[in-house]
Design an enzyme around this catalytic site. Structure first.
Site: not given
Ligand code: BG6
Length: 508
Positions: A63, A199-200, A204, A238, A262, A360
């Site tokens: 935007r 899905d990151h 890894k 975390e 994940h 968390k």
């Molecule tokens: C994300 C979550 O998918 O993964 C976050 O939405 C989380 O809440 C994050 O903090 C953690 O990713 P990584 O790669 O730091 O373990």
């Protein structure tokens, strides 16, 4: 050795760098956090490693009232702050020449006409060949508008040999029904093979190493079953709180945020059978088989736990409780911790519980998969000799401190027979000189190459919601999450949950 049965037979070819062909990336939601912290730096790091084509182009859509130069400056600052590889002026200059910004909201037809013209101009000036990926780094409520605008304006179909792809960030729905609705919206416009869901965790290195560890070796697989494994613990802990993400997180909670995606993906890779190859289809087939065999415990009250962090101490600093965080409803019942027990109903895993937990503001940041083995069926040692002996375990350390640990008993030097746990360690940092690429580097490159192996398909996403939905519904009906002080390992109920099964959580 027969090449037909060796899944790693292409190793020779895989050592060649995989370089994307002529292409560009359009990011919707380019002013967001993810884009600044992960996507922009990943694009630069790929360029710096020589993995992008010389005319690669990056288009931001948002935007803001920015000119191309303002956008390039924002990318520049993000790269300087967050890129993994050193800054090189010549790489930056080449990349910056292909940066464009389109200003507009998602239902603005003029903005999409400008986007179309921008892509055509880039095809001419940079040789992008009509190949563009559209990255939807926006909340799911905007997916329908963005994808239908892409269709309306003739942007979703490549001409001739050129391709168009959609990249979708999580959350992919908040339950099965909404995920199905989103899938149908996206599939109305893009073919399934053109949709890449991020899905990151799958990007890894250590997560991909689960496959190498299991299927490139002989020594683990014979033990990888109910005859030897007592249980499996998958932990994603975390130490951070929710930071500035109240808007996204409240009402979603930890299980929807990371277990649905994940952690269930980690479970699938740990428990699945060997795929015919590591191509997308055979991988999905095996992951789906195991996800379909996942069974929830009947008594959800006894075998699931949720928690919410209260104020506490972390890293020597006093931190706020969840309910006092900026933007959080002080009555919120959102979970910031979740633990669940799952069973897998197949021949390999019958009777072996998989315990998943995430939270968390826990004691420290660590993601690991611990395969905990049964005790020896008979011990020729006296009880006092083995009182400090735990269970054998193989631990895949996803992060930080990436590697694999094997824990087993060993005799303590001395005249007595005394057996104590010791560990044998593989650490990435010691064994390899090259540092691991960021997950997003790998995934963006795969999108540009059209390589779908590391992207969950819609069936997996929907099945994962089907697993989680009954738990969320149960929690909704039964009060609020239990509070735990920040900096600890979660609510007491989580310890009790494992104690009832005669087990305890690892303290990584
Ligand atoms: C994300 C979550 O998918 O993964 C976050 O939405 C989380 O809440 C994050 O903090 C953690 O990713 P990584 O790669 O730091 O373990």
């Amino acid at each position: 050795m027969s090449s037909a049965v060796n899944p790693l037979r292409d190793a020779q070819d895989r050592r060649l760098p995989r370089i994307a062909g002529p292409s560009g990336l359009v990011i919707f939601g380019v002013t967001g956090d993810l884009s600044r912290k992960k996507l922009m730096p990943a694009v630069y790091d790929l360029a710096n490693r020589g993995l992008l084509p010389p005319g690669f182009s990056l288009v931001g859509f948002a935007r803001r009232d920015w000119e191309h130069e303002d956008f390039a400056q924002v990318v520049h600052d993000a790269v300087r702050e967050h890129a993994r590889t050193p800054f090189r002026e010549e790489v930056w200059q080449q990349l910056a020449q292909g940066m464009r910004f389109v200003s507009g909201v998602f239902d603005d037809d003029d903005a999409f006409r400008t986007l179309k013209a921008t892509i055509e101009e880039l095809d001419k000036s940079r040789g992008t060949g009509g190949n563009f990926a559209f990255y939807l780094s926006v909340p799911p409520k905007f997916f329908p508008t963005v994808v239908s605008q892409l269709k309306e304006h003739g942007l979703s179909d490549g001409q001739g040999d050129s391709w168009r792809r959609a990249v979708i960030e999580k959350p992919f729905g908040h339950d099965l029904k909404s995920a199905q609705d989103l899938n149908s919206v996206v599939h109305d416009v893009f073919r399934p093979s053109e949709v890449f869901r991020i899905d990151h965790y799958l990007g890894k290195e250590t997560v991909q190493n689960i496959l190498a560890l299991r299927f490139a070796n002989t020594m683990f697989e014979p033990l990888w079953n109910r005859s030897y494994v007592d249980h499996v613990q998958i932990t994603m802990a975390e130490d951070i709180g929710i930071g500035g993400r109240a808007g996204y997180y409240d009402g979603i909670g930890s299980a929807r945020d990371v277990i649905q995606n994940h952690l269930l993906q980690l479970l699938a890779l740990t428990a699945m059978e060997e795929p015919v190859s590591f191509e997308a289809k055979p991988l999905v087939t095996e992951k789906m088989k195991v996800l379909n065999s996942v069974r929830l415990p009947e008594d959800l009250a006894a075998h699931t736990v949720r928690g919410q962090y209260a104020a506490g101490w972390q890293g020597g600093r006093k931190v706020l409780g969840y309910l006092d965080e900026d933007g959080i409803d002080p009555q919120s019942g959102t979970d910031t911790y979740a633990a669940i027990k799952l069973e897998i109903d197949n021949r390999r895993w019958a009777g072996v519980p998989f315990y998943l937990r995430t939270g968390k503001r826990l004691g420290r940041r660590v993601t690991e998969i611990a395969v905990v083995f049964q005790r020896a069926p008979h011990s020729p040692f006296g009880a006092t000799d083995t009182q400090e002996l735990g269970q054998n375990a193989l631990v895949i350390r996803v992060q930080p401190d990436e590697g694999v640990t094997i824990r087993f008993g060993s005799k303590v030097p001395g005249t007595q027979m005394e057996i104590r746990d010791v560990t044998m360690d593989f650490a990435y940092g010691e064994s390899f000189t090259e540092s691991s690429p960021e997950a997003y580097e790998r995934l963006i490159l795969d999108v540009l190459l059209g390589d779908a192996n590391l992207f969950p398909r819609h069936q997996e996403v929907e099945r994962s919601w089907e697993i989680l939905d009954p738990i969320e519904e149960h929690w909704e009906r039964h009060g609020k999450p239990e509070q735990y002080p920040a900096g600890t390992w979660g609510p007491a109920a989580a310890d009790e949950m494992l104690a009832r099964d005669g087990r305890s959580w690892r303290r990584p």
